[in-house]
Design a protein around this motif. Structure first.
Motif, mmCIF file in Angstrom:
data_model
loop_
_atom_site.group_PDB
_atom_site.id
_atom_site.type_symbol
_atom_site.label_atom_id
_atom_site.label_comp_id
_atom_site.label_asym_id
_atom_site.label_seq_id
_atom_site.Cartn_x
_atom_site.Cartn_y
_atom_site.Cartn_z
ATOM 1 N N LEU A 117 6.979 -5.262 1.194
ATOM 2 C CA LEU A 117 6.917 -3.877 0.710
ATOM 3 C C LEU A 117 7.844 -2.977 1.520
ATOM 4 N N SER A 118 7.765 -3.102 2.858
ATOM 5 C CA SER A 118 8.571 -2.239 3.738
ATOM 6 C C SER A 118 10.055 -2.463 3.518
ATOM 7 N N ILE A 173 10.928 -0.780 0.321
ATOM 8 C CA ILE A 173 10.846 0.666 0.491
ATOM 9 C C ILE A 173 11.976 1.188 1.381
ATOM 10 N N ILE A 184 7.934 7.279 1.689
ATOM 11 C CA ILE A 184 7.383 6.477 0.592
ATOM 12 C C ILE A 184 6.268 5.585 1.127
ATOM 13 N N LEU A 185 6.479 5.061 2.319
ATOM 14 C CA LEU A 185 5.569 4.058 2.859
ATOM 15 C C LEU A 185 4.197 4.614 3.251
ATOM 16 N N ILE A 245 1.829 4.774 0.428
ATOM 17 C CA ILE A 245 1.469 3.432 -0.029
ATOM 18 C C ILE A 245 0.449 2.785 0.916
ATOM 19 N N PHE A 264 -2.755 4.163 0.109
ATOM 20 C CA PHE A 264 -3.235 3.515 -1.103
ATOM 21 C C PHE A 264 -3.987 2.226 -0.776
ATOM 22 N N PHE A 265 -3.492 1.481 0.218
ATOM 23 C CA PHE A 265 -4.136 0.219 0.608
ATOM 24 C C PHE A 265 -5.320 0.436 1.542
ATOM 25 N N ILE A 268 9.534 7.651 -8.468
ATOM 26 C CA ILE A 268 8.875 7.343 -7.194
ATOM 27 C C ILE A 268 8.126 8.565 -6.665
ATOM 28 N N LEU A 297 4.013 9.094 -6.075
ATOM 29 C CA LEU A 297 3.460 9.326 -4.743
ATOM 30 C C LEU A 297 2.644 10.621 -4.705
ATOM 31 N N GLN A 302 -0.714 10.103 -6.404
ATOM 32 C CA GLN A 302 -1.615 9.285 -5.602
ATOM 33 C C GLN A 302 -2.186 10.065 -4.408
#
Lengths: 128, 280
Positions: B11-12, B15, B29-30, B33, B36-37, B261, B265, B268
């Motif tokens: 993912l990183s 991203i 961006i990270l 995310i 989110f996790f 994107i 974001l 979210q």
């Protein structure tokens, strides 16, 4: 008027290579740490175990502690910690090297400006 | 939700790649995310802050190639961004995490605003310098390949530029991001630096700002080693590839990608923020 500042460029190129080397070494240590961590735990899940969190009081005494062997006892965590420290040292080294450069060319204004940045960084790294 | 190390590195990398393509930077961006996790937002921010140092120091590679950054001006502006970064990180450590979701949304929303740089009046620019920028002697010159000539420039509005950079540093330290787009906007529109010089200089400044913020996070008990390492590895590798491919992709696709994107974001983080108020 100063044209392209030839000397300035030369020292910055050398410095850039130091930074890149620092990043590479740091990432290698982190990769090694992650691999070891996997071999030990057998799991690929991001851990939120308390041992994963860095604790300490002062960046510089923290580095000294690790040199004295008082760092994390787990090798994987030690590698990850040293990797983090080297990564954080890369911009720090850049300021110190810039200071040396400005002293070398006797540019009083920028010795002063660079010293301000350096002192701010040292203070925050020391008091926590 | 369980997040595995391999997935996080992957993912990183993606991203870091997207971040350098869109100019948004990897961490902004990270961090959403990671949230989110199910990673607590403060831990996500602390990890992002350390990872940025990697991509910034790694971008020194491009300096070796073009040598466009204005080292003197960077050093002067770092006074402001570093203080801002430290103040921002300190705020994040002490405030209720709920606020951070909304600050993040606010920051992402500002990236929609594209301030078009006015056509640069290079002529007579030398006379428009203020006392501070004259004293700083931060004038520069670079060789522009696209029009095959040496371009000289004279930055101005040193104090106002410094104030803008303080705000950029504050946002960066607080949200664990580079705030590179914000920094280049200040440099182009207030300090009146050429675009290419701005982005090269901002890469230097981002690393130093991140160090200011990271020094606060390092010992605040928020830095998770097993979270930070995969991010640092992934974003740095991704950023290197993104920087190389940047000139080969059409602008139109980049803009659509950027829009999708950022909107995702924002939605979210808003959702997370509102649900955590609900659960208070």
């Amino acid at each position: 008027m100063e044209p392209l500042k030839e000397n300035n460029s030369k020292i910055e190129v050398i410095l850039s290579y130091i930074l890149i080397a620092g990043v590479i070494v740091s990432l290698m240590l982190m990769i090694a740490g992650m691999v070891l961590l996997y071999l030990e735990s057998g799991s690929f899940i991001i851990s939120r175990d308390p041992s994963m969190f860095i604790k300490g009081s002062n960046f510089f005494s923290f580095i000294l502690d690790i040199f004295k062997g008082n760092g994390p006892e787990n090798t994987a965590l030690l590698l990850l910690t040293i990797g983090t420290i080297i990564l954080m040292l890369t911009p720090f080294i850049r300021v110190v090297a810039s200071l040396i450069y400005f002293i070398w060319i006797r540019d009083k204004k920028y010795i002063f400006i660079t010293l301000i940045v350096l002192i701010i960084l040292i203070i925050t790294l020391s008091f926590h | 939700m369980n997040l595995s190390v391999t997935l996080l590195i992957l993912l990183s990398t993606v991203i870091g790649f997207l971040g350098s393509l869109t100019g948004l930077g990897g961490a902004s961006i990270l961090v959403p995310i990671l949230v989110f996790f199910g990673i607590p937002i403060k831990e996500a921010i602390a990890a992002g802050m350390i990872a940025i140092i990697g991509s910034s120091s790694g971008s020194a590679l491009s300096y070796v190639r073009n040598q466009m950054a204005n080292i003197r001006l960077a050093m002067f502006l770092e006074i402001f961004t570093v203080i801002g970064g430290i103040a921002g990180a300190t705020l994040t450590v002490i405030i209720n995490p709920v606020y951070l979701y909304f600050f993040f949304v606010l920051f992402l929303a500002t990236s929609f605003i594209k301030i078009r740089s006015k056509s640069q009046d290079i002529a007579n620019a030398k006379d428009k310098r203020d006392f501070l920028t004259k004293w700083l002697a931060c004038d520069g010159a670079y060789y522009d390949k696209s029009c095959d000539k040496k371009i000289e420039y004279y930055p101005r509005n040193g104090l106002l530029g410094g104030a803008g950079m303080f705000v950029a540093g504050l946002a960066a330290g607080m949200l664990g991001i580079g705030a590179g787009a914000f920094k280049t906007t200040v440099q182009e529109n207030i300090l009146r630096m050429p675009t290419k010089v701005s982005s090269a200089t901002s890469n230097f400044i981002i690393g130093m700002t991140a160090l200011g913020g990271a020094s606060v996070y390092l010992f605040s008990g928020l830095l998770n080693l097993s979270l930070m390492a995969p991010i640092a590895i992934g974003t740095t590798i991704g950023a290197i590839f993104g920087g190389r491919i940047l000139n080969r992709i059409k602008d139109k696709y980049l803009k659509i990608l950027f829009l999708v994107i950022v909107s995702a974001l924002i939605i979210q983080m808003l959702y997370k923020g509102i649900t955590s108020i609900w659960n208070l």
